[in-house]
Motif scaffolding. Structure first.
Motif, short mmCIF file in Angstrom:
data_model
loop_
_atom_site.label_atom_id
_atom_site.label_comp_id
_atom_site.label_asym_id
_atom_site.label_seq_id
_atom_site.Cartn_x
_atom_site.Cartn_y
_atom_site.Cartn_z
N GLY A 29 35.43 49.64 22.51
CA GLY A 29 34.00 49.56 22.78
C GLY A 29 33.19 49.85 21.53
O GLY A 29 33.48 49.32 20.44
N GLU A 30 32.19 50.72 21.65
CA GLU A 30 31.34 51.06 20.50
C GLU A 30 31.90 52.29 19.78
O GLU A 30 32.23 53.29 20.40
CB GLU A 30 29.91 51.35 20.95
N HIS A 31 32.00 52.19 18.46
CA HIS A 31 32.43 53.34 17.66
C HIS A 31 31.47 53.53 16.50
O HIS A 31 31.13 52.58 15.80
CB HIS A 31 33.85 53.16 17.12
N ARG A 32 31.03 54.78 16.33
CA ARG A 32 30.10 55.11 15.25
C ARG A 32 30.84 55.85 14.13
O ARG A 32 31.41 56.91 14.36
CB ARG A 32 28.95 55.97 15.78
N PHE A 33 30.82 55.26 12.97
CA PHE A 33 31.45 55.89 11.80
C PHE A 33 30.51 56.91 11.17
O PHE A 33 30.95 57.76 10.39
CB PHE A 33 31.83 54.83 10.76
N GLY A 34 29.22 56.83 11.50
CA GLY A 34 28.25 57.76 10.94
C GLY A 34 27.85 57.40 9.52
O GLY A 34 28.23 56.35 8.99
N VAL A 35 27.09 58.28 8.90
CA VAL A 35 26.61 58.06 7.53
C VAL A 35 27.74 58.43 6.56
O VAL A 35 28.25 59.55 6.59
CB VAL A 35 25.35 58.89 7.24
N LEU A 36 28.11 57.49 5.71
CA LEU A 36 29.21 57.71 4.77
C LEU A 36 28.67 58.20 3.44
O LEU A 36 27.59 57.79 3.00
CB LEU A 36 29.98 56.40 4.56
N PRO A 37 29.40 59.07 2.75
CA PRO A 37 28.97 59.51 1.42
C PRO A 37 29.21 58.43 0.38
O PRO A 37 30.12 57.60 0.53
CB PRO A 37 29.86 60.73 1.15
N GLU A 38 28.42 58.40 -0.67
CA GLU A 38 28.61 57.45 -1.76
C GLU A 38 30.02 57.61 -2.34
O GLU A 38 30.49 58.72 -2.56
CB GLU A 38 27.57 57.67 -2.86
N ARG A 39 30.69 56.48 -2.53
CA ARG A 39 32.08 56.41 -3.01
C ARG A 39 33.07 57.01 -2.01
O ARG A 39 34.24 57.22 -2.35
CB ARG A 39 32.25 57.04 -4.40
N GLU A 84 38.84 48.97 5.70
CA GLU A 84 38.13 49.99 4.91
C GLU A 84 36.64 49.91 5.21
O GLU A 84 36.03 48.83 5.10
CB GLU A 84 38.39 49.76 3.42
N VAL A 85 36.06 51.04 5.59
CA VAL A 85 34.62 51.14 5.83
C VAL A 85 34.10 52.12 4.79
O VAL A 85 34.53 53.28 4.74
CB VAL A 85 34.33 51.65 7.26
N ALA A 86 33.18 51.69 3.92
CA ALA A 86 32.86 52.51 2.76
C ALA A 86 31.41 52.32 2.33
O ALA A 86 30.71 51.43 2.83
CB ALA A 86 33.80 52.15 1.60
N LYS A 87 30.98 53.19 1.42
CA LYS A 87 29.64 53.06 0.82
C LYS A 87 29.82 52.92 -0.69
O LYS A 87 30.48 53.76 -1.33
CB LYS A 87 28.76 54.26 1.13
N ARG A 88 29.23 51.87 -1.25
CA ARG A 88 29.30 51.62 -2.68
C ARG A 88 27.92 51.22 -3.19
O ARG A 88 27.31 50.28 -2.67
CB ARG A 88 30.32 50.50 -3.01
N HIS A 143 25.22 50.96 -0.59
CA HIS A 143 25.35 49.94 0.46
C HIS A 143 26.63 50.18 1.27
O HIS A 143 27.68 50.48 0.71
CB HIS A 143 25.41 48.53 -0.15
N ASP A 144 26.53 50.00 2.60
CA ASP A 144 27.70 50.11 3.45
C ASP A 144 28.46 48.78 3.44
O ASP A 144 27.86 47.71 3.57
CB ASP A 144 27.30 50.48 4.88
N ILE A 145 29.77 48.87 3.30
CA ILE A 145 30.60 47.68 3.22
C ILE A 145 31.81 47.81 4.15
O ILE A 145 32.20 48.91 4.53
CB ILE A 145 31.10 47.41 1.78
N VAL A 146 32.38 46.65 4.49
CA VAL A 146 33.67 46.60 5.18
C VAL A 146 34.59 45.73 4.32
O VAL A 146 34.21 44.61 3.93
CB VAL A 146 33.53 46.00 6.60
N GLU A 201 24.59 48.87 -8.66
CA GLU A 201 24.64 49.93 -9.67
C GLU A 201 25.37 51.14 -9.12
O GLU A 201 25.38 51.41 -7.92
CB GLU A 201 23.22 50.34 -10.08
N HIS A 202 26.03 51.86 -10.03
CA HIS A 202 26.68 53.12 -9.71
C HIS A 202 26.03 54.21 -10.54
O HIS A 202 25.65 53.99 -11.69
CB HIS A 202 28.18 53.08 -10.04
N VAL A 203 25.93 55.40 -9.97
CA VAL A 203 25.40 56.55 -10.71
C VAL A 203 26.47 57.63 -10.73
O VAL A 203 26.97 58.06 -9.68
CB VAL A 203 24.11 57.10 -10.07
#
Length: 274
Positions: free
Chosen positions: A83-93, A106-110, A113-116, A166-168
Protein backbone atom coordinates in the motif's frame (compact mmCIF):
# COMPACT_ATOMS: atom_id res chain seq x y z
CA UNK A 1 67.28 3.92 0.87
CA UNK A 2 63.53 4.42 0.65
CA UNK A 3 60.93 1.88 1.71
CA UNK A 4 60.43 0.74 -1.89
CA UNK A 5 64.11 0.38 -2.85
CA UNK A 6 64.33 -3.39 -2.45
CA UNK A 7 62.75 -5.94 -4.78
CA UNK A 8 60.77 -7.38 -1.86
CA UNK A 9 59.43 -3.95 -0.91
CA UNK A 10 58.44 -3.22 -4.51
CA UNK A 11 56.72 -6.58 -4.80
CA UNK A 12 54.73 -5.92 -1.61
CA UNK A 13 53.84 -2.43 -2.88
CA UNK A 14 52.48 -3.83 -6.15
CA UNK A 15 50.64 -6.63 -4.32
CA UNK A 16 48.93 -4.12 -2.00
CA UNK A 17 47.90 -2.01 -4.98
CA UNK A 18 46.49 -5.03 -6.82
CA UNK A 19 44.41 -5.95 -3.76
CA UNK A 20 43.08 -2.37 -3.60
CA UNK A 21 42.23 -2.38 -7.31
CA UNK A 22 40.44 -5.72 -7.00
CA UNK A 23 38.34 -4.35 -4.10
CA UNK A 24 37.46 -1.25 -6.14
CA UNK A 25 36.21 -3.34 -9.04
CA UNK A 26 34.32 -5.75 -6.79
CA UNK A 27 32.44 -2.91 -5.11
CA UNK A 28 31.61 -1.28 -8.43
CA UNK A 29 30.37 -4.52 -9.98
CA UNK A 30 28.59 -5.89 -6.91
CA UNK A 31 25.05 -7.20 -7.59
CA UNK A 32 23.62 -3.86 -6.44
CA UNK A 33 26.64 -1.66 -7.18
CA UNK A 34 26.63 1.38 -9.45
CA UNK A 35 26.87 -0.72 -12.61
CA UNK A 36 23.50 -2.26 -11.70
CA UNK A 37 21.64 1.09 -11.85
CA UNK A 38 18.95 1.10 -14.54
CA UNK A 39 17.42 4.55 -14.03
CA UNK A 40 17.81 7.92 -12.33
CA UNK A 41 14.33 9.26 -11.51
CA UNK A 42 13.79 12.77 -10.11
CA UNK A 43 10.71 12.91 -7.90
CA UNK A 44 8.13 15.66 -7.82
CA UNK A 45 4.79 16.26 -6.14
CA UNK A 46 2.86 14.41 -8.85
CA UNK A 47 3.01 10.60 -8.34
CA UNK A 48 4.85 8.87 -11.18
CA UNK A 49 5.17 5.21 -12.08
CA UNK A 50 8.63 4.00 -13.06
CA UNK A 51 9.59 1.36 -15.63
CA UNK A 52 12.09 -0.36 -13.33
CA UNK A 53 10.46 -0.14 -9.86
CA UNK A 54 7.03 -0.89 -8.39
CA UNK A 55 4.53 1.72 -7.23
CA UNK A 56 3.84 5.39 -7.85
CA UNK A 57 6.45 7.74 -6.37
CA UNK A 58 6.28 11.35 -5.22
CA UNK A 59 7.87 13.76 -2.78
CA UNK A 60 6.85 16.87 -0.88
CA UNK A 61 7.35 18.68 2.40
CA UNK A 62 7.00 15.41 4.32
CA UNK A 63 9.47 13.51 2.14
CA UNK A 64 9.26 10.58 -0.25
CA UNK A 65 6.09 8.50 -0.58
CA UNK A 66 5.40 5.38 -2.64
CA UNK A 67 1.92 3.93 -3.27
CA UNK A 68 2.12 0.25 -4.17
CA UNK A 69 -0.57 -1.48 -6.21
CA UNK A 70 -2.27 -4.68 -5.04
CA UNK A 71 0.24 -7.49 -5.31
CA UNK A 72 3.26 -5.15 -5.13
CA UNK A 73 5.61 -5.29 -2.17
CA UNK A 74 8.88 -3.74 -1.03
CA UNK A 75 11.03 -4.83 1.89
CA UNK A 76 12.28 -1.84 3.92
CA UNK A 77 14.62 -2.38 6.85
CA UNK A 78 13.80 -6.09 6.73
CA UNK A 79 10.02 -5.61 6.93
CA UNK A 80 7.60 -6.06 4.01
CA UNK A 81 5.51 -2.98 3.12
CA UNK A 82 2.39 -2.77 0.97
CA UNK A 83 0.00 0.00 0.00
CA UNK A 84 1.30 3.45 0.96
CA UNK A 85 4.77 3.75 2.49
CA UNK A 86 6.38 6.98 3.67
CA UNK A 87 10.15 7.15 3.60
CA UNK A 88 10.07 10.57 5.25
CA UNK A 89 12.51 13.43 4.75
CA UNK A 90 15.92 12.09 3.73
CA UNK A 91 19.20 13.77 4.70
CA UNK A 92 21.45 15.16 1.95
CA UNK A 93 23.70 12.38 0.61
CA UNK A 94 21.63 9.93 2.64
CA UNK A 95 19.17 7.32 1.50
CA UNK A 96 17.31 4.05 2.00
CA UNK A 97 17.62 0.80 0.03
CA UNK A 98 14.30 -1.01 -0.43
CA UNK A 99 14.41 -4.59 -1.70
CA UNK A 100 12.19 -5.68 -4.61
CA UNK A 101 12.80 -9.28 -5.62
CA UNK A 102 16.44 -9.51 -6.66
CA UNK A 103 16.63 -5.74 -7.16
CA UNK A 104 17.31 -2.90 -4.76
CA UNK A 105 15.41 0.38 -5.09
CA UNK A 106 17.65 3.20 -3.83
CA UNK A 107 15.69 6.16 -2.46
CA UNK A 108 18.03 9.09 -1.83
CA UNK A 109 18.59 12.84 -1.72
CA UNK A 110 21.26 14.39 -3.94
CA UNK A 111 21.85 18.10 -4.38
CA UNK A 112 18.63 18.85 -2.50
CA UNK A 113 16.51 16.65 -4.79
CA UNK A 114 14.83 13.35 -3.94
CA UNK A 115 15.65 10.57 -6.39
CA UNK A 116 14.89 6.91 -7.02
CA UNK A 117 17.66 4.76 -8.54
CA UNK A 118 16.72 1.11 -9.10
CA UNK A 119 19.60 -1.37 -9.13
CA UNK A 120 19.08 -4.60 -11.07
CA UNK A 121 21.80 -7.28 -11.03
CA UNK A 122 21.07 -8.26 -14.65
CA UNK A 123 21.73 -4.76 -16.00
CA UNK A 124 23.89 -5.21 -19.14
CA UNK A 125 26.38 -2.56 -17.98
CA UNK A 126 27.14 -4.79 -14.99
CA UNK A 127 27.03 -8.19 -16.66
CA UNK A 128 29.37 -7.05 -19.46
CA UNK A 129 31.90 -5.40 -17.10
CA UNK A 130 35.46 -6.66 -17.66
CA UNK A 131 37.39 -4.39 -15.29
CA UNK A 132 38.92 -0.91 -15.32
CA UNK A 133 42.18 -0.06 -17.11
CA UNK A 134 44.83 1.47 -14.86
CA UNK A 135 48.42 2.65 -14.92
CA UNK A 136 50.96 0.18 -13.59
CA UNK A 137 51.59 1.15 -9.95
CA UNK A 138 54.88 2.89 -9.21
CA UNK A 139 56.26 4.24 -5.91
CA UNK A 140 57.17 7.59 -7.50
CA UNK A 141 53.48 8.52 -7.33
CA UNK A 142 53.37 8.11 -3.55
CA UNK A 143 54.24 11.43 -1.93
CA UNK A 144 54.10 12.87 1.56
CA UNK A 145 52.23 16.13 1.96
CA UNK A 146 51.13 18.37 4.77
CA UNK A 147 47.54 18.92 5.82
CA UNK A 148 46.51 22.31 7.17
CA UNK A 149 43.09 22.61 8.76
CA UNK A 150 41.05 25.74 8.12
CA UNK A 151 40.10 27.80 11.17
CA UNK A 152 36.60 26.40 10.58
CA UNK A 153 35.22 24.18 7.80
CA UNK A 154 34.54 26.12 4.62
CA UNK A 155 31.27 25.44 2.80
CA UNK A 156 32.39 24.61 -0.75
CA UNK A 157 29.92 24.40 -3.64
CA UNK A 158 30.87 22.20 -6.56
CA UNK A 159 29.12 21.13 -9.73
CA UNK A 160 27.96 17.61 -10.50
CA UNK A 161 28.03 15.08 -13.32
CA UNK A 162 24.34 15.95 -13.82
CA UNK A 163 24.01 19.38 -15.42
CA UNK A 164 22.40 21.98 -13.14
CA UNK A 165 22.98 19.98 -9.95
CA UNK A 166 25.25 21.25 -7.18
CA UNK A 167 26.80 19.66 -4.10
CA UNK A 168 27.94 21.51 -0.99
CA UNK A 169 30.71 20.07 1.19
CA UNK A 170 32.24 21.46 4.36
CA UNK A 171 35.93 21.42 3.46
CA UNK A 172 37.98 20.97 6.65
CA UNK A 173 41.34 22.00 5.19
CA UNK A 174 43.83 21.57 2.38
CA UNK A 175 46.82 19.41 1.55
CA UNK A 176 50.07 20.80 0.13
CA UNK A 177 52.68 18.59 -1.54
CA UNK A 178 55.24 18.50 -4.33
CA UNK A 179 55.35 16.54 -7.57
CA UNK A 180 58.56 16.66 -9.61
CA UNK A 181 59.68 19.62 -7.53
CA UNK A 182 56.54 21.64 -8.29
CA UNK A 183 54.35 22.74 -5.36
CA UNK A 184 50.72 21.59 -5.51
CA UNK A 185 47.68 22.00 -3.24
CA UNK A 186 44.28 20.31 -3.01
CA UNK A 187 41.20 21.28 -1.01
CA UNK A 188 40.09 18.26 1.01
CA UNK A 189 36.60 17.06 1.88
CA UNK A 190 35.70 14.71 4.76
CA UNK A 191 36.21 11.01 3.99
CA UNK A 192 33.87 8.15 4.86
CA UNK A 193 35.85 6.88 7.85
CA UNK A 194 36.66 9.06 10.90
CA UNK A 195 39.57 11.42 10.29
CA UNK A 196 40.08 10.37 6.67
CA UNK A 197 40.00 12.86 3.82
CA UNK A 198 38.75 12.82 0.23
CA UNK A 199 40.23 14.90 -2.58
CA UNK A 200 38.57 15.29 -5.96
CA UNK A 201 40.85 16.45 -8.75
CA UNK A 202 41.66 16.64 -12.43
CA UNK A 203 45.12 16.88 -13.97
CA UNK A 204 46.82 17.06 -17.36
CA UNK A 205 45.83 13.44 -18.13
CA UNK A 206 42.11 14.18 -17.65
CA UNK A 207 40.23 13.66 -20.89
CA UNK A 208 43.34 12.09 -22.47
CA UNK A 209 44.08 8.85 -20.62
CA UNK A 210 41.97 9.39 -17.49
CA UNK A 211 38.31 10.30 -17.07
CA UNK A 212 37.75 13.95 -17.97
CA UNK A 213 35.42 15.09 -15.19
CA UNK A 214 37.09 13.92 -12.00
CA UNK A 215 39.05 11.34 -10.08
CA UNK A 216 39.00 10.73 -6.33
CA UNK A 217 41.76 9.97 -3.85
CA UNK A 218 41.11 8.84 -0.28
CA UNK A 219 43.72 9.99 2.25
CA UNK A 220 44.34 8.40 5.65
CA UNK A 221 43.92 10.58 8.76
CA UNK A 222 46.84 13.04 8.90
CA UNK A 223 49.47 12.53 11.60
CA UNK A 224 49.65 14.85 14.61
CA UNK A 225 52.17 17.06 12.78
CA UNK A 226 49.91 17.28 9.71
CA UNK A 227 51.87 14.94 7.47
CA UNK A 228 49.73 12.80 5.22
CA UNK A 229 50.48 10.30 2.44
CA UNK A 230 49.01 10.79 -1.04
CA UNK A 231 49.24 7.59 -3.08
CA UNK A 232 48.09 8.65 -6.54
CA UNK A 233 48.36 5.04 -7.67
CA UNK A 234 45.00 4.77 -5.91
CA UNK A 235 43.37 7.65 -7.76
CA UNK A 236 39.97 6.15 -8.51
CA UNK A 237 37.13 6.75 -10.91
CA UNK A 238 33.80 7.83 -9.48
CA UNK A 239 30.60 6.11 -10.70
CA UNK A 240 29.93 8.86 -13.27
CA UNK A 241 32.96 7.57 -15.18
CA UNK A 242 30.89 4.47 -16.03
CA UNK A 243 27.25 5.59 -16.11
CA UNK A 244 25.25 8.74 -16.81
CA UNK A 245 22.92 7.70 -13.96
CA UNK A 246 25.29 8.99 -11.25
CA UNK A 247 25.28 12.42 -9.59
CA UNK A 248 28.99 12.56 -8.71
CA UNK A 249 30.52 15.85 -7.55
CA UNK A 250 33.09 17.68 -9.65
CA UNK A 251 36.36 18.97 -8.17
CA UNK A 252 36.51 22.53 -6.84
CA UNK A 253 38.25 24.88 -9.28
CA UNK A 254 41.47 24.97 -7.23
CA UNK A 255 41.82 21.18 -7.54
CA UNK A 256 42.45 21.26 -11.29
CA UNK A 257 46.15 20.42 -11.38
CA UNK A 258 48.38 21.31 -14.36
CA UNK A 259 50.77 18.40 -13.77
CA UNK A 260 50.18 15.04 -15.49
CA UNK A 261 49.49 12.36 -12.86
CA UNK A 262 50.11 9.18 -14.85
CA UNK A 263 48.90 6.93 -12.07
CA UNK A 264 45.68 5.32 -10.90
CA UNK A 265 42.59 4.35 -12.85
CA UNK A 266 42.18 5.28 -16.51
CA UNK A 267 39.15 6.00 -18.72
CA UNK A 268 36.80 3.00 -18.40
CA UNK A 269 36.29 0.77 -21.42
CA UNK A 270 32.60 1.73 -21.14
CA UNK A 271 33.67 5.27 -22.12
CA UNK A 272 36.06 4.19 -24.87
CA UNK A 273 39.14 3.63 -22.73
CA UNK A 274 41.64 0.89 -23.41
Amino acid sequence: MTVHDTTADLSAFIHDWQEWHTRQEAELAAPHGFLAITGLHWLGEEPQRLPDAPGAWSTGADGVVVILDDGEELVVDGAPVRGEHRFGVLPERGGVNAVWGDAVIEVAKRGGHDIVRPRHPDNPLRTAFTGTPAYAPHPRWTVTGRYTAFDEPRPTTVGAAVEGLEHVYDAPGRVEFELDGRPQALTAFPGRSPGSLLVLFTDATSGVTTYAANRALVLPPPAADGTVVLDFNRAANLPCAYTDLATCPLPPAENRLSVAIEAGEKIPRERGGS
